[in-house]
Design an enzyme around this catalytic site. Structure first.
Site: not given
Ligand code: GLN
Ligand code: ZN
Length: 778
Positions: A446, A707
Site C-alpha cells: 500500500s 509505524h
Molecule cells: N499489502 C498490505 C499493505 O501493504 C500488507 C498489510 C499488512 O501486512 N497488514 O498494506
C-alpha cells in the site's frame, strides 16, 4: 433452578457511543465529567439489557474507558513509575498510560520510544483480536488498592436496583499478562505482594454486599510453568479468607492438565468454556464438588451464530443430571468479542440475519435455554421453535453448501500444494526472467491512503460516483504511484492498493460465501473497532478481483509489477467464521479462491505475486499440543493458493510481526520464493533465527519502521542490511520497509524510500567486491 449470567458485555454501546465520546475527549472537545456521564449511561443501559433478559446478576467491572487490564493497573496501584505522574487525575493518568504523551514536535509517544513518553505496550488478548495494555513489572513494583472506580460502579448498579456480580481479572492471570522491564527479574516473585491487595479489593466488595465475584483466570487454559500452576492453590486459599463467593472463570481453551486443579480450588464456583472445550464437560462435572456452582459457557461468546437449542440442551442435560450443585449457564466468555445487537442490522439479508445472534440476542438465548432446561418449555415455545427452524434452515441451505466447492476440495491431490519444482530451480528461472539487481528494492503493497482516495471510495460506495468515474480516479492514483516509484528508482513496483480500504474486506466483498454487517463493530483496542466480515457459506471466486487494477498498473511500466493479494489464513482469521465445519476446511476453500486469482494474474502477465499472511502467527492455538495440526493446515492452505503457477512466477509473502523463532520450520514450509518481514525495530536481531535455521528462500527484512513518521537515513538502513547480510546469504536478500505505507503521508514516504534506494546502491557496491561471481544486473 438454573441461573444465568454473562462474563462480560460489549462496552462501546449500540452505536459506538463510547468511541465517539472518547475521541471527542481526546480532542479536547468534552471534559472528564461529560465522558464519565457517557460511561455511566452506557453501563446503566447494558445492565438493563442483562436484567431484561432475566439474568440472575448484572456483571460489574467489565466496563473500561480503554481496556480492562489497564483498569486493573490502577485498581492495584501499579502504574509504571516511568510515567512520573505527579498530581494528574486518575483518568488523565489512565489515558497517558494508554496513549503516551506527545513531545514538543507533536509526535505521539510510540512503543519504541524516541519521542515523548511512550504508551504501555499493547498486545493481543489471548487468541482474540482484542488488544490489552501490558502491565510493566520490575523488582521495585509495589501494589496498593489505589482506585475506587470499581466500587463506584458496583454502587451505581446497586442504586439502579440490580443484583451485582463483580468481575476481576485474577492475580495470576494479571501477573502473567504483564511483562518484566528489568533483566533477570521474574514477575512471578511479585505474587506475594499482590495477593494482599486482591484481599482488600475482595473484602471491600463483600462489604458493599456483593455476594458473588467472578474472578477470571484464563491462563488456566495455557501451558503453564509448574511454579505458576502450583501457586494457584495457595493463592486462592489466601483470597478465600476475606472474599465473597468466588466464581473462578476460565475460557478460550481446554483446561487439560489443569482441569482437576481448577475443580479443586477453594472457590464457590467454576466457569468453563463449553464451546472451545465441549469434550471436557463430563470431566468437569465429575471432578467439581457438589457444593460448588458449575457455570457452563454454552453460548458462543466468540462468534455470531445463533445457538442451536437442541444441540445446547443435549450438551447441558447430562451435566445437569450429573452435577448435584447449582448449575449456571452463560456465554463461553465475555461478549466483548461480538457485536452489540442485530436490531441495528436493517439491511442485512433477512435469511442470514435469522441465523445470527449478537450480544443482546445471546443474552436472550440464555433466558430460553434456562426455561427449557428447567422444564418450562411451554413458556418459551415460540422462541425455541424459531431457533430450531433457523438453525435447521442454515444447516440445509443451498446458500451455505455448494457442491462444486466441496467437489473441488475432494478432488484435490497431494501435489496441489506443491510448486512444480524445488526452490533452487525456481530461483534460477526467476532470476533469468526478472534480471533484478542484487538486493532488489520493493515495498509491501500500500501507498499513502490520502483524503482524496478515501473520499472517492466513499462517494463510490454511496453511489455518488459512478463506476467509470471511480475507475478513472483509482487509475489516476495508480499512475501517480507508478510514476513516483519509477522516479525513486525502486526495482519491483506495486500498484499501491488505493482501491482497498481493508485487506480482508476488499476480498470478502468479491467472494461468494461472505456477508457484511452495517453495525457489527467489535472493539479492537481503545476506541478502535473493527467490523469483521461474516463467512456464512462455501467460499468461491465468481470472477477476478484484482487483475484489472494490476494489469493496468503493469501497462504503465516496463519494471516488474507485483500483484497483491491477501492470503487464506489472514482472511479467515480476521472474519467471523463458520462453526458448522472445521476452520481448516473454510481456510482451504478460501485458498482455492485465491489460487484462481493468482493464476489469472499470471495469465495477465504478472510475474511477481505477493500473498500477504500477517495473521498466521496470531492464529496459533493457545495450547501447544494443537499447534502442529493448525500449522500444517495453515501452510498447506497457503501453498494451495500459491502453487497454481509456473516456476518462473515469483511468489512473495509478507508477515508484519517479529516473532518467528518457534515457527521457522513452518514458515519455511510455506515455500514462498520471497518473504518480507518486520525487523527494523528489533535491530535485525530476529533475523538471526532465520540465519541459524538456514532459511532456504529469499528474505526481505524490513529496514524501516512504517509505524512512525520518522524518516530513517540511508546510513541507518545500510547498517541494518549489513547486519542482515552477516546472517543471511546476501544474494538472498531484498530491501524493503517493515510493512505497507497506507498510514503514512507522501512527503515522508518519498524521502524514506529515496534513502532506502540509496542504501541499496551502497550495499550493492560493497557486495560486488565480496561476491565470487557477479549476479545479473549488478
Ligand atoms: N499489502 C498490505 C499493505 O501493504 C500488507 C498489510 C499488512 O501486512 N497488514 O498494506
Ligand atoms: Zn505488514
Amino acid at each position: 433452578m438454573t441461573r444465568t449470567h454473562t462474563l462480560g458485555f460489549p462496552r462501546m454501546g449500540a452505536h459506538r457511543e463510547l468511541k465517539f465520546a472518547l475521541e471527542k475527549h481526546w480532542r479536547g472537545e468534552i471534559g472528564t465529567a461529560a465522558l464519565e456521564a457517557v460511561g455511566a449511561d452506557l453501563r446503566a443501559r447494558h445492565w438493563q439489557a442483562q436484567s431484561d433478559a432475566g439474568l440472575d446478576f448484572v456483571t460489574v467491572g467489565d466496563f473500561a474507558f480503554y481496556d480492562h487490564v489497564a483498569n486493573h493497573i490502577q485498581l492495584l496501584g501499579c502504574e509504571p513509575p516511568r510515567f512520573d505522574f505527579a498530581a494528574e487525575a486518575e483518568l488523565a493518568r489512565y489515558f497517558t498510560m494508554a496513549r503516551g504523551v506527545a513531545d514538543e514536535t507533536g509526535h505521539e509517544g510510540c512503543t519504541h520510544g524516541g519521542h515523548g513518553t511512550f504508551a504501555l505496550e499493547m498486545t493481543k488478548w489471548f487468541d482474540t483480536n482484542y488488544h490489552y495494555l501490558v502491565p510493566e513489572f520490575t523488582a521495585n513494583t509495589r501494589f496498593g488498592l489505589a482506585s475506587v472506580r470499581l466500587f463506584d460502579e458496583v454502587a451505581q448498579a446497586q442504586k439502579l436496583g440490580h443484583k451485582v456480580k463483580a468481575v476481576l481479572l485474577g492475580p495470576l492471570s494479571f501477573l502473567w499478562l504483564g511483562k518484566e522491564k528489568e533483566a533477570g527479574f521474574d514477575r512471578f516473585t511479585l505474587l506475594d505482594a499482590l495477593l494482599p491487595v486482591y484481599e482488600q479489593v475482595l473484602a471491600r466488595l463483600k462489604s458493599l454486599g456483593v455476594e458473588w465475584v467472578q474472578i477470571d483466570e484464563p491462563i488456566l487454559g495455557l501451558d503453564l510453568p509448574d511454579a505458576w500452576r502450583n501457586a494457584f492453590e495457595r493463592s486462592y486459599w489466601q483470597l478465600a479468607r476475606s472474599a465473597p463467593k468466588l466464581l473462578l472463570a476460565t475460557y478460550f481453551s481446554p483446561l487439560a492438565e489443569n482441569l482437576r486443579l481448577a475443580c479443586q480450588l477453594p472457590v464457590a464456583g467454576l466457569h468453563v468454556d463449553a464451546v472451545r472445550a465441549p469434550e471436557e464437560l463430563t470431566g468437569v462435572a465429575d471432578w467439581l464438588p457438589a457444593h460448588k456452582a458449575l457455570s457452563v459457557g454454552i453460548v458462543d461468546g466468540r462468534n455470531i451464530w445463533r445457538t442451536d437449542p437442541a444441540a445446547a440442551l443435549e450438551r447441558l442435560q447430562p451435566v445437569a443430571d450429573k452435577h448435584k450443585g447449582e448449575l449456571w449457564i452463560a456465554p463461553s466468555c465475555s461478549l466483548l468479542h461480538v457485536p452489540f445487537s442485530l436490531a441495528s442490522e436493517t439491511k442485512l439479508d433477512a435469511e442470514i440475519k435469522s441465523w445470527l445472534a449478537f450480544a443482546v440476542e445471546k443474552l436472550d438465548e440464555l433466558r430460553v435455554l434456562r426455561a427449557a432446561l428447567d422444564g418450562e418449555d411451554s413458556s418459551v415455545e415460540a422462541e425455541l421453535a424459531a431457533a430450531r427452524a433457523a438453525t435447521a434452515a442454515r444447516r440445509g441451505s443451498p446458500r451455505v453448501h455448494r457442491a462444486e466447492v466441496a467437489l473441488r476440495l475432494a478432488r484435490a491431490v497431494a501435489t496441489d500444494d506443491r510448486r512444480v519444482s524445488a526452490f533452487a530451480q525456481r530461483q534460477s528461472e526467476q532470476r533469468d526472467r526478472l534480471a533484478l539487481p542484487l538486493m532488489p528494492t520493493t515495498t509491501i503493497g500500500s501507498f499513502p491512503q490520502t483524503a482524496a482516495i478515501r473520499a472517492a471510495r466513499a462517494a463510490f460506495k454511496r453511489g455518488e460516483l459512478d463506476a467509470g468515474g471511480y475507475r478513472g480516479k483509482m487509475q489516476a492514483e495508480i499512475r501517480l504511484a507508478v510514476h513516483k516509484q519509477e522516479e525513486l528508482g525502486l526495482d519491483v513496483l506495486v500498484h499501491g492498493e488505493a482501491e482497498r480500504n481493508d485487506m480482508v474486506e476488499y476480498f470478502g466483498e468479491q467472494l461468494d460465501g461472505f456477508v457484511f454487517t452495517a453495525n457489527g463493530w467489535v472493539q479492537s483496542y481503545g476506541s478502535r473497532c473493527v467490523k469483521p466480515p461474516v463467512i456464512f457459506g462455501d467460499v468461491a471466486r465468481p470472477k477476478p478481483m484484482t487483475v484489472e487494477w494490476t494489469a493496468y498498473a503493469q501497462s504503465l511500466t516496463k519494471l516488474p509489477m507485483k500483484g497483491m493479494l491477501t492470503g487464506p489464513v489472514t482472511i479467515l482469521q480476521w472474519s467471523f467464521v463458520r462453526d458448522d465445519q472445521p476452520r481448516s476446511v473454510t481456510t482451504e476453500q478460501i485458498a482455492w479462491a485465491i489460487r484462481d486469482e493468482v493464476v489469472d494474474l499470471e495469465k495477465a502477465g504478472i510475474g511477481i505475486i505477493q500473498i500477504d499472511e500477517p495473521a498466521i502467527r496470531e492464529g496459533l492455538p493457545l495450547r501447544r499440543s494443537r499447534w502442529k495440526s493448525y500449522l500444517e493446515g495453515a501452510t498447506r492452505s497457503f501453498r494451495i493458493s500459491a502453487s497454481g503457477v509456473a516456476d518462473r512466477t515469483q511468489i512473495h509473502t509478507h508477515m508484519c510481526y517479529s516473532e518467528f523463532n518457534d515457527i521457522l520450520p513452518e514458515i519455511a514450509a510455506m515455500d514462498a520464493d520471497v518473504i518480507t518481514i518486520e525487523t527494523s525495530r528489533s535491530d535485525m536481531e530476529l533475523l538471526r533465527g532465520f540465519g541459524d535455521f538456514k532459511y532456504p528462500n529469499e528474505i526481505g527484512p524490513g529496514v524501516y519502521d512504517i509505524h512512525s513518521p520518522r524518516v530513517p537515513t540511508a546510513d541507518e538502513m545500510v547498517r541494518l542490511m549489513r547486519k542482515a547480510a552477516a546472517v543471511v546469504p546476501p544474494s538472498n536478500l531484498w530491501v524493503n520497509p517493515d510493512c505497507g505505507l497506507k498510514t503514512r503521508g507522501w512527503p515522508e514516504t518519498e524521502v524514506a524510500l529515496a534513502n532506502m534506494v540509496a542504501a541499496a546502491k551502497v550495499l550493492r557496491g560493497e557486495l560486488a567486491l565480496r561476491l565470487p561471481r557477479p549476479l545479473p544486473g549488478t
